[in-house]
Design a protein around this motif. Structure first.
Motif, short mmCIF file in Angstrom:
data_model
loop_
_atom_site.label_atom_id
_atom_site.label_comp_id
_atom_site.label_asym_id
_atom_site.label_seq_id
_atom_site.Cartn_x
_atom_site.Cartn_y
_atom_site.Cartn_z
N LEU A 83 0.82 -1.20 -0.08
CA LEU A 83 0.01 0.15 0.14
C LEU A 83 0.96 1.19 0.08
N ILE A 84 0.92 2.08 -1.07
CA ILE A 84 1.59 3.43 -1.17
C ILE A 84 0.78 4.35 -0.27
N PHE A 85 1.55 4.93 0.25
CA PHE A 85 1.00 6.17 1.27
C PHE A 85 1.67 7.43 0.78
N THR A 86 0.81 8.30 0.09
CA THR A 86 1.78 9.48 -0.66
C THR A 86 1.00 10.65 -0.72
N MET A 87 1.56 11.82 -0.85
CA MET A 87 0.89 12.95 -1.18
C MET A 87 0.87 13.30 -2.85
N HIS A 88 1.42 12.37 -3.67
CA HIS A 88 1.58 12.63 -4.81
C HIS A 88 0.20 12.10 -5.68
N ASP A 89 -0.43 13.00 -6.06
CA ASP A 89 -1.82 12.59 -6.84
C ASP A 89 -1.45 12.71 -8.35
N ARG A 90 -0.63 11.87 -8.79
CA ARG A 90 -0.22 12.03 -10.41
C ARG A 90 -0.52 10.73 -10.91
N GLU A 91 -1.04 10.80 -12.18
CA GLU A 91 -1.22 9.54 -12.98
C GLU A 91 -0.07 8.92 -13.47
N ASP A 92 1.13 9.64 -13.83
CA ASP A 92 2.37 8.98 -14.07
C ASP A 92 2.98 7.94 -12.91
N VAL A 93 2.81 8.67 -11.80
CA VAL A 93 3.26 7.88 -10.60
C VAL A 93 2.42 6.89 -10.27
N LEU A 94 1.28 6.95 -10.36
CA LEU A 94 0.34 5.64 -10.01
C LEU A 94 0.48 4.55 -11.09
N ALA A 95 0.85 5.02 -12.32
CA ALA A 95 1.03 4.05 -13.58
C ALA A 95 2.19 3.27 -13.23
N GLU A 96 3.28 3.82 -12.63
CA GLU A 96 4.60 3.28 -12.36
C GLU A 96 4.59 2.15 -11.34
N LEU A 97 3.69 2.76 -10.30
CA LEU A 97 3.44 1.83 -9.11
C LEU A 97 2.82 0.73 -9.22
N LEU A 98 1.61 0.76 -10.34
CA LEU A 98 0.82 -0.29 -10.67
C LEU A 98 1.82 -1.20 -11.34
N SER A 99 2.56 -0.88 -12.32
CA SER A 99 3.45 -1.46 -12.92
C SER A 99 4.51 -2.43 -12.03
N ALA A 100 4.69 -1.86 -10.95
CA ALA A 100 5.89 -2.34 -10.01
C ALA A 100 5.26 -3.54 -9.26
N GLY A 101 3.74 -3.36 -9.05
CA GLY A 101 3.16 -4.44 -8.39
C GLY A 101 2.31 -3.85 -7.22
N ALA A 102 2.33 -2.76 -6.93
CA ALA A 102 1.42 -2.21 -5.60
C ALA A 102 0.03 -2.39 -6.25
N ARG A 103 -0.78 -2.56 -5.06
CA ARG A 103 -2.23 -2.85 -5.32
C ARG A 103 -3.10 -1.96 -4.31
N GLY A 104 -2.22 -1.04 -3.65
CA GLY A 104 -3.08 -0.12 -2.99
C GLY A 104 -2.42 1.26 -3.18
N TYR A 105 -3.18 2.43 -3.15
CA TYR A 105 -2.52 3.64 -3.33
C TYR A 105 -3.44 4.68 -2.71
N LEU A 106 -2.92 5.20 -1.63
CA LEU A 106 -3.68 6.05 -0.65
C LEU A 106 -3.12 7.52 -0.44
N LEU A 107 -3.92 8.43 -0.98
CA LEU A 107 -3.24 9.65 -0.66
C LEU A 107 -3.29 10.14 1.08
N LYS A 108 -2.24 10.70 1.48
CA LYS A 108 -2.11 11.09 2.73
C LYS A 108 -3.26 12.00 3.20
N SER A 109 -3.86 12.70 2.17
CA SER A 109 -4.81 13.81 2.45
C SER A 109 -6.05 12.81 2.97
N ASP A 110 -6.26 11.57 2.31
CA ASP A 110 -7.39 10.97 2.59
C ASP A 110 -7.39 9.78 3.84
#
Length: 216
Positions: A83-110
């Motif tokens: 689960l990636i816990f991040t301040m980055h709300d960017r499509e390119d960042v999400l794409a790379e993380l998905l490709s790397a195998g992450a299955r969770g993406y949570l903005l710190k603001s959420d």
């Protein structure tokens, strides 16, 4: 029948954030935080040692960022959910993380609204993404990441060295951290800069900031 215990590690360079996440997770009787780390390299060693069910990882970790850490964990411990816990709300960042195998993406603001739901989903091996990320977009990101893979991409070792140098570490410091010779570090550094068509260390730092390898 009780639910199986899920063993969780936390990786964030801010102790207050780790404390907040640990406190939030403590309300669930079947979750155990079994270790914490402040850098990416510490987190990888911790994951190797405790083999967690779930790793909650800040994207902007020093010494090895969340993307590289995800790649390393999924390669060595494929059953660990990330689960990636991040301040980055960017499509390119999400794409790379998905490709790397992450299955969770949570903005710190959420986090206050979604942290428990995200961990519950990963505990059942289901993906979880906060924000307005549709399945169609996820599919497109994965397809795009696959198509964009090419021979000029940096190797994992080159990316690791680029991050350390961009963080201000000298070649000898990088060599000591990675257990390599200074000559090997210099070779990887030169190869990375050639691939990226960079001439100076300042160029490398700007590249690392633009590509979310380090924070400005």
């Amino acid at each position: 029948m009780s639910s199986p215990v899920r063993r969780i590690i936390l990786a964030d360079d801010h102790e207050a954030i780790r404390l907040g996440v640990r406190s939030a997770l403590s309300v669930h009787p079947d979750w155990r935080v079994v270790g914490e780390a402040a850098t990416g390299r510490e987190a990888l060693e911790l994951a190797r040692s405790v083999r967690p069910d779930i790793a909650i990882i800040d994207y902007s970790l020093p010494m090895m960022n969340g993307l590289e850490l995800t790649r390393a964990i999924k390669k060595e411990l494929p059953r660990t959910e990330v689960l990636i816990f991040t301040m980055h709300d960017r499509e390119d960042v999400l794409a790379e993380l998905l490709s790397a195998g992450a299955r969770g993406y949570l903005l710190k603001s959420d986090a206050s609204k979604h942290l428990i739901s995200a961990v519950e989903a990963l505990a059942m091996r289901r993906p979880y993404f906060s924000g307005n990320v549709s399945q169609t977009l996820l599919d497109r990101f994965i397809e795009s990441a696959s198509k964009n893979s090419n021979g000029t991409a940096l190797t994992p070792r080159e990316r690791e060295i680029v991050q350390l140098i961009a963080e201000g570490r000298l070649n000898k410091e990088v060599a000591a951290i990675l257990g390599l010779s200074i000559k090997t570090v210099e070779t990887h550094r030169a190869a990375a800069m050639h691939k990226l068509d960079l001439k100076t260390t300042a160029d490398l730092v700007r590249y690392a900031v633009r590509n979310n390898i380090i924070e400005p």
